[in-house]
Structures are given as C-alpha cells and as structure tokens.
Design an enzyme around this catalytic site. Sequence first.
Site, short mmCIF file in Angstrom:
data_model
loop_
_atom_site.label_atom_id
_atom_site.label_comp_id
_atom_site.label_asym_id
_atom_site.label_seq_id
_atom_site.Cartn_x
_atom_site.Cartn_y
_atom_site.Cartn_z
N HIS A 187 -10.68 10.53 79.88
CA HIS A 187 -11.96 11.23 79.94
C HIS A 187 -12.22 11.76 81.35
O HIS A 187 -13.30 12.30 81.62
CB HIS A 187 -13.11 10.29 79.56
CG HIS A 187 -13.11 9.87 78.13
ND1 HIS A 187 -12.90 10.75 77.09
CD2 HIS A 187 -13.29 8.64 77.55
CE1 HIS A 187 -12.97 10.10 75.94
NE2 HIS A 187 -13.19 8.83 76.19
N ARG A 226 -17.00 20.00 73.05
CA ARG A 226 -17.96 19.89 71.94
C ARG A 226 -19.35 20.21 72.46
O ARG A 226 -19.66 19.92 73.62
CB ARG A 226 -17.91 18.48 71.35
CG ARG A 226 -18.77 18.28 70.10
CD ARG A 226 -18.71 16.84 69.64
NE ARG A 226 -19.44 16.64 68.38
CZ ARG A 226 -19.64 15.45 67.81
NH1 ARG A 226 -19.17 14.35 68.39
NH2 ARG A 226 -20.31 15.35 66.67
N MET A 271 -16.65 5.68 64.66
CA MET A 271 -16.75 7.02 64.10
C MET A 271 -17.97 7.03 63.18
O MET A 271 -17.93 6.51 62.07
CB MET A 271 -15.47 7.40 63.36
CG MET A 271 -14.23 7.33 64.22
SD MET A 271 -12.73 7.95 63.43
CE MET A 271 -13.04 9.74 63.45
N ARG A 272 -19.07 7.64 63.63
CA ARG A 272 -20.34 7.53 62.92
C ARG A 272 -20.52 8.64 61.88
O ARG A 272 -20.55 8.40 60.70
CB ARG A 272 -21.51 7.57 63.90
CG ARG A 272 -21.65 6.38 64.81
CD ARG A 272 -22.94 6.45 65.61
NE ARG A 272 -23.32 7.80 65.98
CZ ARG A 272 -24.35 8.49 65.47
NH1 ARG A 272 -25.13 7.93 64.58
NH2 ARG A 272 -24.62 9.72 65.88
#
Length: 331
Positions: A142, A164, A294-295
């Site tokens: 990151h 994103r 992972m929502r």
Amino acid sequence: MFHYRRLSRGEVERFETPYNENLLEVHLTDWPVDGSDDDDSKWLPSHCVMPSRYCQFAERIRNLTVYEDDVWIVTFPKAGTTWTQEMVWLIDRDLDYETAATVNLQQRSKFLEMFTFVSKMNLPDSIALVEEMPRPRHIKSHLPVALLPQQLWSVKPKIVYVARNPKDVTTSYMHHYKHIHGFEGAQQDFLDGILQDKIIWCPQVKHAADFWHMAKNRKHILFLHFEDMKRNLMGVLAKVCTFMGKSYSTEQLERLAEHLSFENMKNNKTANNQILVTQAAEAMGRSSDQFKFMRKGEIGAYRSELPVDFSMKMDELIREQLSGSDFKYRE
C-alpha cells in the site's frame, strides 16, 4: 533518504489506534531516482503518513532488491487489493486453481510492509519474508511512490496499480480501520482524519495521482480502476492478460471471471483475507464474527453510509489535489 515530520498529539490523537501509534509524515528527499524520466525532475512524489515504528524499516524497503520477474500489486487500502492479487496471480500462474484453493493468498502474494506499521503484535518480519520468497515473486504493497523500493523504476518488474473512488475507499477503510486496526474513535473522527490526510497511508488522492504520473510513460506499469473491474471484468481480464503476456480462451476467462465474482471471493477461505480479521480479533480480544474483510464490494456504497457534507468536502479535496493532473477517478 527520508525526512520525518512528527505530527503533534493535537494533530493526530483522534486518529491513532492501539496498534498504529505516534503518527508522522514520511517525506522522500532524493528524487528523481535511477530509471526516472525528464518529467520526474519537475515534481516530487507526495509524503505518506505512517506510525513512528515505520522509521526503523523505511530504508530497508527503499533499498530492497527488486527482480525483473517480480509482480507487484500496489493500491491505497481498500481499493480492490485482494481481488486484484487473486486475479493477477491466477493469470500469471496459468490459472492454477488447485494451488489457489490450497495455499492462502497471503502466502502466494506477500504484504511487504505488514509488520512495519503494527505495534503490540508479534508479527514476523514481512520484509524478510518477501526477500526469502522463491522467484518469481508476487508482492503486495500500500506504499505510495515515494516509499516504494527505488529499484522498481530501474529494474522495471510488472506493477499493477488499482485506483478506486475515494468516497467508496473511505467507507470501506472506515470499517477496516475499526475492526483490523482497532480504531476506537467516532465516525466523524475518522472522516476528519481522511479529509486532513492524517490516517495511515494518506494522502489517498495523491497516492493515486502520483502513480498515474509514473504509469503514463512506463510500459511495466498497468493502471486499473476498481469501477472498470466491477462493470467490465472480462475486458479488464483481457487487458491484464496482455500485460502479463498470457493468452487464454474465452471459456477460460469466463471461468476466471466467475471465480473472481464478489460472492465467490467473499466465501473463498484461501483468498478472502478473513484470516487477517481472525488475527486482529484475537489480538484485541474480540469475536471475529463481527466483521467480514470483504464486505460489499459495491460502487457508490458511500451514499448510504457517509454524510452528505463529507462527500462535498471530499469532492473539493479531490479537485484541489488533482489540480494540474490529468488523472480522473471513475464514478
């Protein structure tokens, strides 16, 4: 070399977590580097906010040996990282679903700076783990342009970057920061931290804009958008295959797209990173059933979770920080 600007308690105390303490800005002072082009001499990549612990490891990462056959996945947190890791690993490894089903993605695509920003947890040396990986290596990070290994620009391994929409990133990162990093503040505290670029790995807009600058004239960097992956995954798969020098039939790509669907990824124990949730929950004495790594994986989910005034302020921040850049986020 790096310069560190320590942020005052008043600047950051609302944004710290039990595992990310004493935040500071990490500034790169020696740019451009080997492998840079003429455009790079006219700008300086943005700083990055990290916990003070990171100072111990910044130069090790900066001087990491990079190999031409490496594959790097770089994103700001919650921009589609895990999804991209699984996609790129399978395309690069000839659609080896058998290994993907038995070896956790954390082992197949290692997180370079994992242990450099987390205190009070007995994590292994993630830099050493990357150094010890058998080649060809898949590596996740990151870190922004300024903090990444300098050999990325001269050795030129394949790098896939994913951007994103910052408002959706903020929504997902807010839940992640609470359940993975142990953030105990209010929602408004976190949102203020995002707008002030005081949450770790911020500033997020510059993170993407700097990589866009680096990608424009470099064939070893593929710049993707999360929204394109959601709306036209088959098209993105074709693009990634070309970038990786791979060729698969339509039927093979359709199977891969099904494997990469959100529902399948969410329930895939070797690729959904739920193991990180379990590790964090155990360290904090919480139940890991409270949160899914992972929502939702949606476009525009911020509209139902974030205040309208935050959205307006974020739009203004994006305009300010992209001034002079031709980079644009997808909506």
